[in-house]
Write a protein that holds these residues in place. Structure first.
Motif, PDB file in Angstrom:
ATOM      1  N   UNK A 138       1.367   3.350   5.639  1.00  0.00           N
ATOM      2  CA  UNK A 138       2.747   3.289   6.114  1.00  0.00           C
ATOM      3  C   UNK A 138       2.797   3.435   7.635  1.00  0.00           C
ATOM      4  N   UNK A 139       2.049   4.415   8.177  1.00  0.00           N
ATOM      5  CA  UNK A 139       2.041   4.607   9.632  1.00  0.00           C
ATOM      6  C   UNK A 139       1.465   3.375  10.328  1.00  0.00           C
ATOM      7  N   UNK A 140       0.401   2.820   9.747  1.00  0.00           N
ATOM      8  CA  UNK A 140      -0.217   1.622  10.329  1.00  0.00           C
ATOM      9  C   UNK A 140       0.740   0.433  10.258  1.00  0.00           C
ATOM     10  N   UNK A 141       1.492   0.338   9.173  1.00  0.00           N
ATOM     11  CA  UNK A 141       2.460  -0.754   9.040  1.00  0.00           C
ATOM     12  C   UNK A 141       3.554  -0.634  10.095  1.00  0.00           C
ATOM     13  N   UNK A 143      -1.956  -4.415  -1.215  1.00  0.00           N
ATOM     14  CA  UNK A 143      -0.857  -5.209  -0.675  1.00  0.00           C
ATOM     15  C   UNK A 143      -0.354  -4.602   0.628  1.00  0.00           C
ATOM     16  N   UNK A 144      -0.294  -3.278   0.696  1.00  0.00           N
ATOM     17  CA  UNK A 144       0.132  -2.623   1.931  1.00  0.00           C
ATOM     18  C   UNK A 144      -0.799  -2.967   3.086  1.00  0.00           C
ATOM     19  N   UNK A 145      -2.101  -2.886   2.851  1.00  0.00           N
ATOM     20  CA  UNK A 145      -3.052  -3.213   3.916  1.00  0.00           C
ATOM     21  C   UNK A 145      -3.028  -4.706   4.230  1.00  0.00           C
ATOM     22  N   UNK A 146      -2.762  -5.538   3.221  1.00  0.00           N
ATOM     23  CA  UNK A 146      -2.611  -6.963   3.472  1.00  0.00           C
ATOM     24  C   UNK A 146      -1.424  -7.246   4.374  1.00  0.00           C
ATOM     25  N   UNK A 147      -0.319  -6.510   4.178  1.00  0.00           N
ATOM     26  CA  UNK A 147       0.851  -6.669   5.036  1.00  0.00           C
ATOM     27  C   UNK A 147       0.535  -6.259   6.468  1.00  0.00           C
ATOM     28  N   UNK A 148      -0.292  -5.241   6.637  1.00  0.00           N
ATOM     29  CA  UNK A 148      -0.694  -4.820   7.983  1.00  0.00           C
ATOM     30  C   UNK A 148      -1.441  -5.951   8.688  1.00  0.00           C
ATOM     31  N   UNK A 149      -2.368  -6.575   7.973  1.00  0.00           N
ATOM     32  CA  UNK A 149      -3.128  -7.693   8.554  1.00  0.00           C
ATOM     33  C   UNK A 149      -2.198  -8.845   8.913  1.00  0.00           C
ATOM     34  N   UNK A 150      -1.250  -9.160   8.024  1.00  0.00           N
ATOM     35  CA  UNK A 150      -0.323 -10.266   8.277  1.00  0.00           C
ATOM     36  C   UNK A 150       0.519  -9.986   9.520  1.00  0.00           C
ATOM     37  N   UNK A 151       1.029  -8.772   9.658  1.00  0.00           N
ATOM     38  CA  UNK A 151       1.864  -8.449  10.805  1.00  0.00           C
ATOM     39  C   UNK A 151       1.063  -8.530  12.107  1.00  0.00           C
TER      40      UNK A 151
END
Length: 224
Positions: free
Chosen positions: A67-70, A181-189
């Motif tokens: 969450x913090x990374x996102x 999925x959370x870490x995938x969203x981080x990569x996408x952003x």
């Protein structure tokens, strides 16, 4: 600072993104592990290291870290398109607020209005996957006493039933998929930040030329 040093030729966008990611990880781990360890046992969550091994505790801290990374990844994207710092803070706060509201906690998934709020916002909300992962981490594998029947025998309900019927959690995949999925969203952003910044580098000279022609329409005729 990044824009000034990039213009001076010290490093490019890719080098900045790589350095920013790896340099931030140790501090984010500290910022999530310390409060995670404190709150995990104070709140009486799943007895991580005591009964079931470290899996549940590690998962809880990993979700906090994601969450913090996102949030930092979101700030990179917003900062790359916002005209100034104050505007960027307003935009990022608004995006985070919307993600929280449609994450399936304040309104259960089946109660969220389908146009826009559920499709697509619910499915792109990071809080959706964070909530579902933490719910599964807490309730799966547990059994609770619901009450007693007429003969005095206990009636039990499983954690999976609570997840499915009460919290309306999607049970077709494991909690590790939600974390992935959370870490995938981080990569996408972060890739989105890279694409936006590089596009601005390519388009800025052309945009400046167009703006100059619009603001000085007689300059070209004079030169000719």
């Amino acid at each position: 600072v990044f824009e000034r040093e990039r213009l001076n030729g010290h490093y490019g966008v890719t080098a900045f993104l790589t350095g920013n990611t790896f340099s931030a990880v140790p501090y984010m781990l500290i910022a999530t592990m310390i409060p995670g360890l404190i709150s995990y046992y104070l709140c009486g969550l799943h007895k991580g290291l005591i009964h079931t091994g470290p899996e549940n505790l590690i998962y809880f801290v990993s979700v906090l870290f994601a969450i913090v990374m996102w949030v930092e990844s979101l700030m990179l994207v917003v900062g790359s398109v916002s005209p100034n710092y104050v505007t960027g803070m307003f935009i990022a706060g608004g995006v985070q607020g919307i993600m929280v509201l449609v994450g399936g906690f304040y309104r259960l998934p089946k109660d969220i209005p389908k146009p826009l709020w559920k499709y697509p916002l619910y499915y792109v909300s990071f809080q959706n996957y964070a909530h579902q992962g933490c719910f599964k981490n807490e309730f799966e594998g547990l059994t609770f006493v619901l009450g007693q029947d007429g003969g005095g025998n206990n009636i039990y309900i499983s954690g999976r039933e609570i997840l499915r019927d009460t919290w309306q959690v999607q049970m077709g995949h494991s909690k590790w998929v939600d974390l992935g999925i959370l870490f995938g969203m981080i990569v996408v952003y972060r890739m989105l930040f890279l694409a936006i910044t590089k596009s601005k580098e390519k388009l800025k000279p052309a945009f400046a030329a167009i703006t100059d022609r619009v603001s000085n329409p007689n300059q070209r005729d004079t030169e000719q």
